[in-house]
Design an enzyme around this catalytic site. Sequence first.
Site, PDB file in Angstrom:
ATOM      1  N   GLY A 149      40.010  34.540  45.328  1.00 16.58           N
ATOM      2  CA  GLY A 149      40.650  33.467  44.549  1.00 16.58           C
ATOM      3  C   GLY A 149      41.896  34.158  43.895  1.00 16.58           C
ATOM      4  O   GLY A 149      42.491  34.897  44.778  1.00 16.58           O
ATOM      5  N   ALA A 150      42.476  33.428  42.938  1.00 19.06           N
ATOM      6  CA  ALA A 150      43.794  33.896  42.480  1.00 19.06           C
ATOM      7  C   ALA A 150      43.904  35.308  42.189  1.00 19.06           C
ATOM      8  O   ALA A 150      44.852  35.879  42.636  1.00 19.06           O
ATOM      9  CB  ALA A 150      44.297  32.997  41.339  1.00 19.06           C
ATOM     10  N   GLN A 151      42.929  35.925  41.537  1.00 18.73           N
ATOM     11  CA  GLN A 151      43.188  37.548  41.051  1.00 18.73           C
ATOM     12  C   GLN A 151      42.941  38.159  42.446  1.00 18.73           C
ATOM     13  O   GLN A 151      43.694  38.977  42.596  1.00 18.73           O
ATOM     14  CB  GLN A 151      42.052  37.850  40.207  1.00 18.73           C
ATOM     15  CG  GLN A 151      42.244  39.060  39.508  1.00 18.73           C
ATOM     16  CD  GLN A 151      43.501  39.051  38.470  1.00 18.73           C
ATOM     17  OE1 GLN A 151      44.192  39.708  38.842  1.00 18.73           O
ATOM     18  NE2 GLN A 151      43.376  38.308  37.508  1.00 18.73           N
TER      19      GLN A 151
ATOM     20  N   ASP B  49      32.633  36.602  37.021  1.00 20.32           N
ATOM     21  CA  ASP B  49      31.477  37.384  36.292  1.00 20.32           C
ATOM     22  C   ASP B  49      30.144  37.287  36.551  1.00 20.32           C
ATOM     23  O   ASP B  49      29.311  37.881  36.674  1.00 20.32           O
ATOM     24  CB  ASP B  49      31.801  37.446  34.693  1.00 20.32           C
ATOM     25  CG  ASP B  49      33.104  37.809  34.569  1.00 20.32           C
ATOM     26  OD1 ASP B  49      34.063  38.381  35.250  1.00 20.32           O
ATOM     27  OD2 ASP B  49      33.590  37.511  33.179  1.00 20.32           O
ATOM     28  N   LYS B  50      29.786  35.834  36.587  1.00 18.82           N
ATOM     29  CA  LYS B  50      28.689  35.279  36.485  1.00 18.82           C
ATOM     30  C   LYS B  50      27.917  35.634  37.839  1.00 18.82           C
ATOM     31  O   LYS B  50      26.454  35.661  37.743  1.00 18.82           O
ATOM     32  CB  LYS B  50      28.874  33.845  36.113  1.00 18.82           C
ATOM     33  CG  LYS B  50      27.400  33.285  35.343  1.00 18.82           C
ATOM     34  CD  LYS B  50      27.678  32.047  34.898  1.00 18.82           C
ATOM     35  CE  LYS B  50      26.786  31.093  34.350  1.00 18.82           C
ATOM     36  NZ  LYS B  50      26.934  29.734  33.798  1.00 18.82           N
ATOM     37  N   GLN B  51      28.816  35.904  38.601  1.00 22.85           N
ATOM     38  CA  GLN B  51      28.049  35.985  40.235  1.00 22.85           C
ATOM     39  C   GLN B  51      27.668  37.406  40.409  1.00 22.85           C
ATOM     40  O   GLN B  51      27.229  38.028  41.568  1.00 22.85           O
ATOM     41  CB  GLN B  51      28.977  35.477  41.173  1.00 22.85           C
ATOM     42  CG  GLN B  51      29.265  34.019  41.134  1.00 22.85           C
ATOM     43  CD  GLN B  51      30.213  33.454  42.155  1.00 22.85           C
ATOM     44  OE1 GLN B  51      30.527  34.090  43.050  1.00 22.85           O
ATOM     45  NE2 GLN B  51      30.735  32.339  41.897  1.00 22.85           N
TER      46      GLN B  51
ATOM     47  N   HIS C 202      35.866  43.971  35.468  1.00 18.36           N
ATOM     48  CA  HIS C 202      35.153  43.358  34.161  1.00 18.36           C
ATOM     49  C   HIS C 202      33.888  44.212  34.165  1.00 18.36           C
ATOM     50  O   HIS C 202      33.067  44.201  35.234  1.00 18.36           O
ATOM     51  CB  HIS C 202      35.118  41.923  33.795  1.00 18.36           C
ATOM     52  CG  HIS C 202      34.545  41.508  32.575  1.00 18.36           C
ATOM     53  ND1 HIS C 202      34.909  42.271  31.399  1.00 18.36           N
ATOM     54  CD2 HIS C 202      33.673  40.471  32.302  1.00 18.36           C
ATOM     55  CE1 HIS C 202      34.203  41.679  30.396  1.00 18.36           C
ATOM     56  NE2 HIS C 202      33.433  40.493  30.903  1.00 18.36           N
TER      57      HIS C 202
ATOM     58  N   GLU D  69      37.911  37.395  23.106  1.00 19.05           N
ATOM     59  CA  GLU D  69      38.023  35.946  23.962  1.00 19.05           C
ATOM     60  C   GLU D  69      37.110  35.116  23.019  1.00 19.05           C
ATOM     61  O   GLU D  69      37.354  33.999  22.756  1.00 19.05           O
ATOM     62  CB  GLU D  69      37.211  36.188  25.162  1.00 19.05           C
ATOM     63  CG  GLU D  69      35.879  36.232  25.485  1.00 19.05           C
ATOM     64  CD  GLU D  69      35.425  36.606  26.831  1.00 19.05           C
ATOM     65  OE1 GLU D  69      36.262  36.787  27.745  1.00 19.05           O
ATOM     66  OE2 GLU D  69      34.271  36.600  27.208  1.00 19.05           O
TER      67      GLU D  69
END
Lengths: 464, 490
Positions: B46-48, B108-110, B132, B221
């Site tokens: 992805g972008a990161q 994160d969730k994956q 993270h 956050e």
Amino acid sequence: MKIINANAHDLFVDRFEAGPGEAWCLVGTNRSGIDTFFKLLSGELPDVTAEYLELPENTGVVSFKRQQALFEEELRKDDTDYLDRIDPGTRAASFLNNPDDHGDLIKAFAMADSMDKGYRQLSTGQSRKLMLLAQITRGIESLVVQAPYEGLDRASCDELDKALAVCHQWGIQLFITVHNQGDIPNWCTHVGGIAQGRIAHAGPRTENLDQIEAILRTDAPDFKASVKELVQTGNPSGRVGTSREPGAELVRLQKGSAGYGGKPVFSGLDLSIRTHDHTLVTGPNGCGKSTLLQMIIGDHPACYQNDLRIFGIQRGTGESIWELKQHMGIVSPELHRSYHVPGTTLHCIISGLFDSIGLYQPYTPEDEKKAMEWLERTGLAHEAHTPFRRLSYADQRLVLIARALIKIPKLLILDEATQGLDEPNRQAVLDFLEQVAGEGLSTILYVSHRGDEFRSFFTSHIRM
Amino acid sequence: MGENYFNGLPLRLQLEELSQCRFMDASEFNGVEALKGKKIVIVGCGAQGLHQGLNLRDSGLDVSYTLREAAISEKRQSWKNATENGFSVGTYETMLPGADLVINLTPDKQHTNVIEAVMPLMKKDACLSYSHGFNIVEEGMQIREDLTVIMVAPKSPGTEVREEYKRGFGVPTLIAVHRENDPRGEGFELAKAYAAGTGGHRAGVLDSSFVAEVKSDLMGEQTILCGVLQMGSILCYDKMIEQGVEAGYASKLIQYGWETITEALKHGGITNMMDRLSNPAKIKAFDLSEQLKEILAPLFNKHMDDIISGHFSKTMMEDWANDDVNLLKWRAETAETAFEKSTCTDAEIPEQEFFDKGILMIAMVKAGVELAYDTMVASGIIEESAYYESLHEVPLIANLIARKRLYEMNVVISDTAEYGCYLFAHQAVPMLEEFMKTIDTEAIGKGLETTDNSVDNVRLIQVNEAIRSTSVEEVGRILRSYMSAMKPIM
């Protein structure tokens, strides 16, 4: 429109009148006051005093400043981080007012195939034409355009000329500013010269053209550098001690190819540049000149997919981009656009010693002294502490040229470097490059559309 | 799912982990030496993932990508991102066994799924990197004993990580080594080299821990970053409508106001944001923020406590396991708020006007930043960490609201941030009911009516002193000097 005894900054207009439907070409050198006159016509000059002031009405404006503002606005809207795909920018058609009603106009501008592209996918010429279309489709009565031909190849200039001629035929009142003799278009009905902050010779084209062209021939350049003086002031090279033995390989590309999104821009290109091989690259807009240069600079991913050696190092074998960049001095439209960081003019020149956009490292008093000398050579010493971004486009260009030259790099990469400069400055920069080439201080790789920049010091010419 | 890692630590180590944060000196870095010639494989593009990879490659490192088989065979966006930029891409099976450093840059969730698939394929003694630590700290993921586990977390979106690198700079970055997985003691050297490869070492690197990163990140956050802006947008908009401010104007003032006022915050902290106000308006904003802090302090404490105890992540993961029922319900509710449904006026709002007419918004940002920062520090998180996770990131979320308002903002931030944001806003809005009754258009919508700019000198001095002398302002001044364009050392 009519202006009598107007005063602002570096400009005094005793009298200027233009009738509806006239097509004006205003001519002057970069610091003649022509930028102020442009702002006045655009209605962007709040602090003007005048005996009588009637400006063009319902005006569309296209300028370097607005082009940069649009570019930055597009960057701000970049959704790459949120979409996880590369965002090409706003669709071209959405800049226009009712694009469906303007099919013929879009065709006249040769832009029909570009309407679905994203803003960042447009070439220099295409984005310029898009800005013009955006204005014209608003239903304007007059159009004010700054240096419309800069960065455009012959064919694009002709297309743009046709497009502007169409605007003229439709009865739109036109004002364009130009800084070079060859840029005064045939379709203009009137010409006006600006010299030393005054309007000189304004009226019908045929009666005034000769005197106006003389302004561009006789005005002195702001850029004053000579290799002799550089050598006298000490070691001409910057931070990087580099040997410049003749014949050493600088760039070698074999069967090179590059493209975007699977579409090749060029392929099968062999290129070899050795020290003192001063190379001119020409070709129409979109042929891949800038892509080739970006690949050499290391700003295009194709540099890792090709058989490419830079300074004898095969790309993609563990070298860092900064090791290579320290031997390069670069001026390009991409660099100019990207230089939107805070910082003074002085800092901008010093950043050339570190190959950075912005200044992030401590510098020495000698670095500062060297940068001040270069500021003197561009006639901008008094602007040392002015934010770079507040300079006029042409002055920013001169500063970026000085930034590239400050370290007298092994390889000087100049892509449309004189864009926005007036005739005397362009010639002065080229005269200086000729001396640099003559003394063998740097090897020059140069991209240009202007025939009068194809100087004899170029030892090879790549036509793409 | 494993046991909460933090809760399993003895108090001694809990305290040590929470308080680990040290601003590193540039002289501690030795470029990318520790990663030279090593094979780096990034999971996810992805972008990161893409932009970090571009930087690492330009720093002379060997970078390739691995994606799930479906992403490759269906030529999904992540596959395009990688191949169009000239990277080689392969399945987990082909790429992972040869990798020396595996960088996990998936959402994160994956993480649990990704790590369970990735780990068995990794070669012995390789290194696994996170950006993270939720998976390690809250989900208690156990990593194979021979593997080194590090974290490198640039504190900016991917495109900025790339842009700053191209300029010759970088973005502030947090690095950490998981104390359970550093069998050869090489984790720190690898993390430093990775940070240097992305340019982070030029802009300031924090040597922190997985625990400190997770607990401070969650706190930031869900309170000041997303929670306060969500709460503030709803309250300020409704107040303006109630007071008869034109809806299009109110809508624009909120949507773009956060971005404009936090731009001033980014450059010069709370002090500079407050200095953009006239003196009478500044005193008003200060007074409002003091009231807000008093009312909301218990809520900030509750969020911090729930984060530290693991209650927050436990209940959120229960919702994950329950098909995100709560998350999706709350997301749908956001779409129905009056602010979200409003339309902005076309009329331009001058930059200064966002300050003059947004006094309450400024007070909310000030109160939120100070509360989040102070609460974190009071819980043992070090000041620098607390700064990056509060004040530093507010402009990013403000920018998202300017682009996409609340609903889309919530969709694009991580699900973890989104879940916490709703928890906060749902509590905060009713807590401020009485307070909002005291608010009129002087504080939001129209600005101070008085044309008299005079203030009491002594009062002004007190207020200025109080604004400037806080810990977040002192730490911020120093950290910003590393991030800003330059600090001449002569």
